[in-house]
Design a protein around this motif. Structure first.
Motif, PDB file in Angstrom:
ATOM      1  N   GLY A 144      19.496 -29.227   1.439  1.00 45.00           N
ATOM      2  CA  GLY A 144      19.903 -30.593   1.724  1.00 45.00           C
ATOM      3  C   GLY A 144      18.940 -31.254   2.691  1.00 45.00           C
ATOM      4  N   VAL A 145      18.932 -32.572   2.684  1.00 47.66           N
ATOM      5  CA  VAL A 145      18.129 -33.344   3.633  1.00 47.66           C
ATOM      6  C   VAL A 145      19.071 -33.861   4.712  1.00 47.66           C
ATOM      7  CG1 VAL A 145      16.634 -35.340   3.965  1.00 47.66           C
ATOM      8  CG2 VAL A 145      16.491 -34.008   1.844  1.00 47.66           C
ATOM      9  N   ILE A 146      18.798 -33.488   5.968  1.00 46.57           N
ATOM     10  CA  ILE A 146      19.662 -33.873   7.078  1.00 46.57           C
ATOM     11  C   ILE A 146      18.818 -34.349   8.252  1.00 46.57           C
ATOM     12  CG2 ILE A 146      21.433 -32.205   6.393  1.00 46.57           C
ATOM     13  CD1 ILE A 146      20.515 -30.460   8.777  1.00 46.57           C
ATOM     14  N   LEU A 147      19.482 -34.980   9.220  1.00 42.16           N
ATOM     15  CA  LEU A 147      18.808 -35.308  10.476  1.00 42.16           C
ATOM     16  C   LEU A 147      18.498 -34.018  11.214  1.00 42.16           C
ATOM     17  CD1 LEU A 147      20.559 -38.398  12.092  1.00 42.16           C
ATOM     18  CD2 LEU A 147      18.218 -38.238  11.283  1.00 42.16           C
ATOM     19  N   ASN A 148      17.296 -33.900  11.726  1.00 43.34           N
ATOM     20  CA  ASN A 148      16.883 -32.663  12.395  1.00 43.34           C
ATOM     21  C   ASN A 148      17.261 -32.707  13.872  1.00 43.34           C
ATOM     22  OD1 ASN A 148      15.820 -30.137  12.514  1.00 43.34           O
ATOM     23  ND2 ASN A 148      13.688 -30.776  12.635  1.00 43.34           N
ATOM     24  N   GLU A 149      18.541 -32.865  14.131  1.00 42.88           N
ATOM     25  CA  GLU A 149      19.051 -32.865  15.506  1.00 42.88           C
ATOM     26  C   GLU A 149      20.499 -32.379  15.490  1.00 42.88           C
ATOM     27  OE1 GLU A 149      20.536 -37.413  16.123  1.00 42.88           O
ATOM     28  OE2 GLU A 149      18.383 -37.107  16.292  1.00 42.88           O
ATOM     29  N   LYS A 150      20.879 -31.658  16.543  1.00 45.39           N
ATOM     30  CA  LYS A 150      22.219 -31.081  16.643  1.00 45.39           C
ATOM     31  C   LYS A 150      22.581 -30.339  15.361  1.00 45.39           C
ATOM     32  CE  LYS A 150      23.833 -34.641  19.867  1.00 45.39           C
ATOM     33  NZ  LYS A 150      24.802 -35.740  20.105  1.00 45.39           N
ATOM     34  N   VAL A 151      21.653 -29.523  14.895  1.00 45.37           N
ATOM     35  CA  VAL A 151      21.838 -28.799  13.639  1.00 45.37           C
ATOM     36  C   VAL A 151      22.792 -27.624  13.866  1.00 45.37           C
ATOM     37  CG1 VAL A 151      20.674 -27.469  11.830  1.00 45.37           C
ATOM     38  CG2 VAL A 151      19.534 -29.454  12.864  1.00 45.37           C
ATOM     39  N   PRO A 152      23.786 -27.434  12.997  1.00 46.58           N
ATOM     40  CA  PRO A 152      24.699 -26.292  13.147  1.00 46.58           C
ATOM     41  C   PRO A 152      23.944 -24.967  13.131  1.00 46.58           C
ATOM     42  CG  PRO A 152      25.523 -27.846  11.509  1.00 46.58           C
ATOM     43  CD  PRO A 152      24.141 -28.288  11.866  1.00 46.58           C
ATOM     44  N   ASP A 153      24.448 -23.989  13.872  1.00 49.05           N
ATOM     45  CA  ASP A 153      23.787 -22.686  13.960  1.00 49.05           C
ATOM     46  C   ASP A 153      23.660 -22.011  12.608  1.00 49.05           C
ATOM     47  OD1 ASP A 153      23.546 -22.974  16.683  1.00 49.05           O
ATOM     48  OD2 ASP A 153      25.372 -21.862  17.141  1.00 49.05           O
ATOM     49  N   GLU A 154      24.535 -22.365  11.655  1.00 45.94           N
ATOM     50  CA  GLU A 154      24.509 -21.700  10.352  1.00 45.94           C
ATOM     51  C   GLU A 154      23.344 -22.140   9.475  1.00 45.94           C
ATOM     52  OE1 GLU A 154      28.909 -22.806  11.149  1.00 45.94           O
ATOM     53  OE2 GLU A 154      26.915 -23.542  11.652  1.00 45.94           O
ATOM     54  N   LEU A 262      13.403 -41.342  13.424  1.00 44.37           N
ATOM     55  CA  LEU A 262      14.293 -40.295  12.947  1.00 44.37           C
ATOM     56  C   LEU A 262      13.492 -39.176  12.302  1.00 44.37           C
ATOM     57  CD1 LEU A 262      17.013 -42.515  11.228  1.00 44.37           C
ATOM     58  CD2 LEU A 262      17.067 -41.561  13.529  1.00 44.37           C
ATOM     59  N   ASN A 263      13.870 -37.955  12.597  1.00 46.03           N
ATOM     60  CA  ASN A 263      13.236 -36.781  11.989  1.00 46.03           C
ATOM     61  C   ASN A 263      14.191 -36.190  10.952  1.00 46.03           C
ATOM     62  OD1 ASN A 263      10.879 -36.817  13.662  1.00 46.03           O
ATOM     63  ND2 ASN A 263      12.134 -36.032  15.326  1.00 46.03           N
ATOM     64  N   LEU A 264      13.747 -36.169   9.718  1.00 42.85           N
ATOM     65  CA  LEU A 264      14.559 -35.632   8.636  1.00 42.85           C
ATOM     66  C   LEU A 264      13.996 -34.280   8.202  1.00 42.85           C
ATOM     67  CD1 LEU A 264      15.046 -38.901   6.576  1.00 42.85           C
ATOM     68  CD2 LEU A 264      16.675 -37.828   8.114  1.00 42.85           C
TER      69      LEU A 264
END
Length: 301
Positions: A144-154, A262-264
């Motif tokens: 998936g493409v997500i914001l690269n911040e506060k990423v879940p540990d999983e 924003l960093n994706l």
């Protein structure tokens, strides 16, 4: 513990309904109800509270659901790994992308990937980055493409794109000639926004709270063409990635006075099994970007 019963249990929880879960599992409702009762009996615990047609997890059910989803994901990963050892390659990549990225960024990549690997299938699911994170952790998406911040540990991430969020107005709007815009000025106008869970909407709400500014959401829709039409015709303004304004006429992108970058990133489950198709797609994006559109952390801004 019978993994078949775990699959039944997870299906009931996910659908919040026995009938819909039974349809997905291709069984009738009575055997499904009996199976859940047998699971509760074997554990000597109540897992579900049934009140009329609604179903709620008990505290014990919440604990089992957490472990059951992990167990079932690992079983599916193991089966995929064994199939690939036998030469049965999984030919599909399930990719979650936000609307703007799906409309303007990935079409060229998808066509190039399909040209090089015609036997592999790409299934694109459009959703907000919050929903994409959830689908990744549940195993409903491969990448998936997500914001690269506060990423879940999983999740494991690999940054692919840096972009700027800009105010977007009609070419005829009185702000169109401005070289930059303050947030205070931006929030004076009626806004058209994506729904909750999209980084575009999260960005707007975060800024408004930080600066104590009231927000006037006149329109809310996840349909990007509708957002663009409303802006073009002067019914509202919005904030979008700058790449949208590069491809669309009749609108103008205005940087904010305090630039918003924003960093994706591409993301996938750390403990998940990446199929040959998944790994091929990830490698392809890096090779393709290096050769043509330069969307890595070297940045366009």
């Amino acid at each position: 513990m019978d993994t078949r019963l775990l699959r039944y249990f997870v299906a009931v929880v996910d659908h919040e309904n026995f009938t819909r879960a039974a349809e997905q599992l291709n069984i009738t409702q009575p055997p499904l109800s009996i199976a859940i009762k047998n699971l509760e009996s074997s554990l000597d615990l109540e897992l579900l509270k049934r009140t009329g047609k609604s179903i709620k997890l008990t505290r014990e059910g919440e604990v089992l659901y957490h472990h059951a989803t992990i167990i079932l994901q690992q079983l599916d990963d193991a089966q995929l790994a064994m199939d690939e050892l036998k030469g049965l390659e999984k030919g599909e990549v399930r990719l979650g992308v936000p609307g703007m990225m799906g409309s303007y960024f990935f079409p060229e990549i998808v066509m190039a990937f399909k040209s090089k690997y015609p036997r592999l299938k790409l299934r694109l699911i459009e959703a907000g980055t919050r929903a994409i994170r959830s689908m990744l952790t549940k195993g409903e998406l491969d990448i998936g493409v997500i914001l690269n911040e506060k990423v879940p540990d999983e999740l494991e991430t690999d940054q692919i794109f840096r972009c700027e969020m800009v105010a977007v107005v009609s070419e005829q709007h009185k702000l169109a000639s401005r070289s930059s815009l303050t947030f205070k000025e931006f929030f004076k106008y009626e806004l058209v926004m994506f729904g909750e869970g999209y980084f575009h909407r999260d960005f707007i709400e975060t800024i408004s709270k930080q600066q104590g500014l009231a927000v006037n959401f006149s329109f809310e829709t996840n349909l990007l063409p509708m957002i663009l039409k409303l802006v073009r015709n002067g019914f509202a303004i919005t904030a979008l990635l700058d790449l949208v304004t590069e491809f669309e006429g009749g609108i103008v992108g205005i940087p904010f006075q305090d630039p918003v970058h924003l960093n994706l990133a591409l993301a996938w489950r750390k403990d998940g099994y990446l199929s040959k198709a998944d790994r091929t797609f990830i490698d392809f994006i890096h090779d393709y970007s290096a050769d043509s559109i330069s969307f890595t952390t070297s940045s366009r801004v």
